[in-house]
Motif scaffolding. Structure first.
Motif, PDB file in Angstrom:
ATOM      1  N   LYS A 110       0.827  -1.208   0.000  1.00 26.44           N
ATOM      2  CA  LYS A 110       0.000   0.000   0.000  1.00 26.44           C
ATOM      3  C   LYS A 110       0.861   1.258   0.000  1.00 26.44           C
ATOM      4  O   LYS A 110       0.590   2.224  -0.724  1.00 26.44           O
ATOM      5  N   TYR A 111       1.937   1.232   0.795  1.00 22.70           N
ATOM      6  CA  TYR A 111       2.818   2.406   0.811  1.00 22.70           C
ATOM      7  C   TYR A 111       3.570   2.540  -0.509  1.00 22.70           C
ATOM      8  O   TYR A 111       3.726   3.644  -1.039  1.00 22.70           O
ATOM      9  N   ALA A 112       4.043   1.404  -1.036  1.00 25.57           N
ATOM     10  CA  ALA A 112       4.795   1.438  -2.293  1.00 25.57           C
ATOM     11  C   ALA A 112       3.945   1.972  -3.437  1.00 25.57           C
ATOM     12  O   ALA A 112       4.443   2.680  -4.317  1.00 25.57           O
ATOM     13  N   GLU A 113       2.666   1.665  -3.419  1.00 26.13           N
ATOM     14  CA  GLU A 113       1.791   2.047  -4.527  1.00 26.13           C
ATOM     15  C   GLU A 113       1.178   3.431  -4.370  1.00 26.13           C
ATOM     16  O   GLU A 113       0.958   4.139  -5.365  1.00 26.13           O
ATOM     17  N   SER A 114       0.885   3.846  -3.127  1.00 25.66           N
ATOM     18  CA  SER A 114       0.138   5.098  -2.960  1.00 25.66           C
ATOM     19  C   SER A 114       0.702   6.041  -1.894  1.00 25.66           C
ATOM     20  O   SER A 114       0.191   7.144  -1.723  1.00 25.66           O
ATOM     21  N   GLY A 115       1.731   5.597  -1.158  1.00 22.95           N
ATOM     22  CA  GLY A 115       2.284   6.439  -0.102  1.00 22.95           C
ATOM     23  C   GLY A 115       1.486   6.427   1.189  1.00 22.95           C
ATOM     24  O   GLY A 115       1.810   7.157   2.138  1.00 22.95           O
ATOM     25  N   GLU A 116       0.455   5.584   1.259  1.00 23.76           N
ATOM     26  CA  GLU A 116      -0.349   5.499   2.480  1.00 23.76           C
ATOM     27  C   GLU A 116       0.393   4.674   3.536  1.00 23.76           C
ATOM     28  O   GLU A 116       0.945   3.617   3.239  1.00 23.76           O
ATOM     29  N   GLN A 117       0.402   5.184   4.761  1.00 22.82           N
ATOM     30  CA  GLN A 117       1.196   4.587   5.827  1.00 22.82           C
ATOM     31  C   GLN A 117       0.354   3.685   6.737  1.00 22.82           C
ATOM     32  O   GLN A 117      -0.876   3.672   6.665  1.00 22.82           O
ATOM     33  N   THR A 118       1.059   2.964   7.595  1.00 24.13           N
ATOM     34  CA  THR A 118       0.431   1.998   8.505  1.00 24.13           C
ATOM     35  C   THR A 118       0.845   2.286   9.941  1.00 24.13           C
ATOM     36  O   THR A 118       1.968   2.728  10.204  1.00 24.13           O
ATOM     37  N   ALA A 119      -0.057   2.026  10.873  1.00 24.37           N
ATOM     38  CA  ALA A 119       0.247   2.035  12.303  1.00 24.37           C
ATOM     39  C   ALA A 119       0.256   0.596  12.803  1.00 24.37           C
ATOM     40  O   ALA A 119      -0.704  -0.146  12.568  1.00 24.37           O
ATOM     41  N   TYR A 120       1.341   0.194  13.447  1.00 24.98           N
ATOM     42  CA  TYR A 120       1.442  -1.143  14.037  1.00 24.98           C
ATOM     43  C   TYR A 120       1.313  -0.987  15.546  1.00 24.98           C
ATOM     44  O   TYR A 120       2.128  -0.320  16.182  1.00 24.98           O
ATOM     45  N   LEU A 121       0.294  -1.581  16.112  1.00 21.33           N
ATOM     46  CA  LEU A 121      -0.072  -1.354  17.509  1.00 21.33           C
ATOM     47  C   LEU A 121       0.100  -2.622  18.334  1.00 21.33           C
ATOM     48  O   LEU A 121      -0.328  -3.709  17.928  1.00 21.33           O
ATOM     49  N   ARG A 122       0.736  -2.473  19.487  1.00 21.32           N
ATOM     50  CA  ARG A 122       0.840  -3.564  20.458  1.00 21.32           C
ATOM     51  C   ARG A 122       0.496  -3.025  21.844  1.00 21.32           C
ATOM     52  O   ARG A 122       0.398  -1.827  22.074  1.00 21.32           O
ATOM     53  N   ARG A 123       0.345  -3.925  22.780  1.00 21.98           N
ATOM     54  CA  ARG A 123      -0.042  -3.541  24.133  1.00 21.98           C
ATOM     55  C   ARG A 123       1.097  -2.786  24.834  1.00 21.98           C
ATOM     56  O   ARG A 123       0.880  -1.775  25.498  1.00 21.98           O
ATOM     57  N   TYR A 124       2.311  -3.286  24.701  1.00 24.01           N
ATOM     58  CA  TYR A 124       3.472  -2.694  25.368  1.00 24.01           C
ATOM     59  C   TYR A 124       4.557  -2.373  24.346  1.00 24.01           C
ATOM     60  O   TYR A 124       4.696  -3.061  23.328  1.00 24.01           O
ATOM     61  N   ARG A 125       5.343  -1.362  24.632  1.00 25.47           N
ATOM     62  CA  ARG A 125       6.444  -1.001  23.729  1.00 25.47           C
ATOM     63  C   ARG A 125       7.468  -2.130  23.634  1.00 25.47           C
ATOM     64  O   ARG A 125       8.115  -2.308  22.595  1.00 25.47           O
ATOM     65  N   GLU A 126       7.639  -2.894  24.704  1.00 27.37           N
ATOM     66  CA  GLU A 126       8.582  -4.009  24.687  1.00 27.37           C
ATOM     67  C   GLU A 126       8.240  -5.040  23.615  1.00 27.37           C
ATOM     68  O   GLU A 126       9.093  -5.836  23.215  1.00 27.37           O
ATOM     69  N   ASP A 127       6.994  -5.028  23.157  1.00 26.96           N
ATOM     70  CA  ASP A 127       6.572  -6.004  22.146  1.00 26.96           C
ATOM     71  C   ASP A 127       7.146  -5.712  20.770  1.00 26.96           C
ATOM     72  O   ASP A 127       7.097  -6.583  19.885  1.00 26.96           O
ATOM     73  N   PHE A 128       7.671  -4.508  20.549  1.00 27.85           N
ATOM     74  CA  PHE A 128       8.228  -4.217  19.231  1.00 27.85           C
ATOM     75  C   PHE A 128       9.573  -3.515  19.272  1.00 27.85           C
ATOM     76  O   PHE A 128      10.186  -3.286  18.229  1.00 27.85           O
ATOM     77  N   LYS A 129      10.116  -3.181  20.424  1.00 26.57           N
ATOM     78  CA  LYS A 129      11.383  -2.458  20.452  1.00 26.57           C
ATOM     79  C   LYS A 129      12.554  -3.428  20.255  1.00 26.57           C
ATOM     80  O   LYS A 129      12.439  -4.637  20.459  1.00 26.57           O
ATOM     81  N   GLY A 130      13.696  -2.879  19.872  1.00 28.39           N
ATOM     82  CA  GLY A 130      14.906  -3.670  19.712  1.00 28.39           C
ATOM     83  C   GLY A 130      14.791  -4.726  18.630  1.00 28.39           C
ATOM     84  O   GLY A 130      14.317  -4.473  17.527  1.00 28.39           O
ATOM     85  N   LYS A 131      15.230  -5.936  18.957  1.00 26.75           N
ATOM     86  CA  LYS A 131      15.265  -7.023  17.982  1.00 26.75           C
ATOM     87  C   LYS A 131      13.879  -7.373  17.470  1.00 26.75           C
ATOM     88  O   LYS A 131      13.708  -7.724  16.300  1.00 26.75           O
ATOM     89  N   ARG A 132      12.848  -7.275  18.313  1.00 31.88           N
ATOM     90  CA  ARG A 132      11.497  -7.611  17.869  1.00 31.88           C
ATOM     91  C   ARG A 132      11.060  -6.700  16.734  1.00 31.88           C
ATOM     92  O   ARG A 132      10.460  -7.144  15.759  1.00 31.88           O
ATOM     93  N   GLY A 133      11.352  -5.422  16.864  1.00 33.83           N
ATOM     94  CA  GLY A 133      10.995  -4.496  15.799  1.00 33.83           C
ATOM     95  C   GLY A 133      11.863  -4.666  14.564  1.00 33.83           C
ATOM     96  O   GLY A 133      11.374  -4.591  13.430  1.00 33.83           O
ATOM     97  N   ALA A 134      13.152  -4.914  14.780  1.00 27.02           N
ATOM     98  CA  ALA A 134      14.096  -5.029  13.670  1.00 27.02           C
ATOM     99  C   ALA A 134      13.799  -6.240  12.792  1.00 27.02           C
ATOM    100  O   ALA A 134      14.132  -6.248  11.607  1.00 27.02           O
ATOM    101  N   THR A 135      13.208  -7.272  13.367  1.00 30.77           N
ATOM    102  CA  THR A 135      12.938  -8.502  12.599  1.00 30.77           C
ATOM    103  C   THR A 135      11.479  -8.637  12.180  1.00 30.77           C
ATOM    104  O   THR A 135      11.087  -9.674  11.641  1.00 30.77           O
ATOM    105  N   MET A 136      10.680  -7.627  12.413  1.00 30.82           N
ATOM    106  CA  MET A 136       9.237  -7.702  12.174  1.00 30.82           C
ATOM    107  C   MET A 136       8.906  -8.106  10.735  1.00 30.82           C
ATOM    108  O   MET A 136       7.985  -8.894  10.484  1.00 30.82           O
ATOM    109  N   PHE A 137       9.643  -7.579   9.781  1.00 31.28           N
ATOM    110  CA  PHE A 137       9.345  -7.808   8.365  1.00 31.28           C
ATOM    111  C   PHE A 137      10.312  -8.791   7.713  1.00 31.28           C
ATOM    112  O   PHE A 137      10.392  -8.859   6.484  1.00 31.28           O
ATOM    113  N   ASP A 138      11.054  -9.572   8.513  1.00 31.15           N
ATOM    114  CA  ASP A 138      12.075 -10.462   7.957  1.00 31.15           C
ATOM    115  C   ASP A 138      11.511 -11.487   6.974  1.00 31.15           C
ATOM    116  O   ASP A 138      12.146 -11.810   5.964  1.00 31.15           O
TER     117      ASP A 138
END
Length: 252
Positions: free
Chosen positions: A55-83
């Protein structure tokens, strides 16, 4: 919260069975909220993250990725999200070769590519996805996100419990992102670890526990234009995968 005067109407639809979940089927109903739950590792998150990339590649529309706690996506968890998407070459395909990987920095994800000259990671100037946490939503209230049109709430069904007034926090995050617009679609992804959660009650989703695999329920709310689609995903032949041998204990 859904009150008695706004009891939702419901109709039932069949999902599409395949090896992995495909978000395009539930998208056909054009619902404001898309509640998707089913067995773990059936491709729910992968499919919706792939939608965000294209969606972003085609139209520039962005996404919000939501979790309960910041620890759920910070550091390695965030870095590998799209692996998994990177490994399947989806970033290169989506951007016609301009980018081929993703950089995670300061709770944001950017398209990126290795420089052939010095092997440095060069990234896009604008993130295609922002990370939000319910527990820290107060920090985001004053910021505007006019290009976010997709919200992904991952693991909304908790195994260990919920935040106090969590549904209110969720509504506040959405209010911060949506503002005065009506072009945002929300995806709530969960595993069937515990089918009871406050979101089902607050949203008036009274038939979740009775849903069969491979079914989609469409909820409408009186005179409101609000539409909620709820899919209990098919089993996607998980039992036939090689990895199933590791989990064959006699324990339901």
């Amino acid at each position: 919260m859904v009150n008695e005067k706004n009891t939702p109407d419901i109709r039932h639809e069949d999902s599409v069975k395949g090896e992995y979940f495909d978000v395009s089927h539930i998208d056909k109903f054009n619902a404001h909220y898309n509640v998707i739950f089913g067995k773990r590792s059936n491709g729910k998150t992968y499919s919706v993250l792939k939608k965000a990339v294209y969606k972003y590649a085609e139209s520039g529309e962005q996404t919000a990725y939501l979790r309960r706690y910041r620890e759920d996506f910070k550091g390695k968890r965030g870095a590998t999200m799209f692996d998994a998407l990177i490994a399947n070459d989806e970033i290169r395909k989506a951007t016609n070769g301009k980018w081929d990987t993703i950089k995670f920095y300061s709770d944001r994800w950017y398209f990126a590519k290795r420089s052939e000259e010095d092997d440095r990671l060069v990234s896009d100037s604008t993130p295609f996805c922002y990370a939000f946490s319910l527990a820290q939503m107060e920090h985001d209230k004053s910021t505007s996100y006019p290009m976010i049109t997709t919200v992904i709430f991952d693991e909304f069904i908790s195994r260990i419990g919920y935040l106090p007034d969590e549904f209110v926090l969720f509504m506040n995050v959405l209010s911060t992102i949506i503002r005065q617009r009506d072009n945002v679609r929300i995806y709530m992804l969960g595993n069937t670890v515990n089918k009871y959660c406050p979101y089902f009650q607050e949203m008036g989703l009274k038939h979740v526990e009775d849903m069969e695999s491979g079914k989609i329920d469409i909820y409408s709310y009186g005179d409101s234009k609000l539409k909620v689609a709820v899919e209990r995903t098919p089993d996607h032949n998980i039992e036939g995968r090689k990895s199933e041998v590791y989990f064959a204990f006699d324990n339901p």
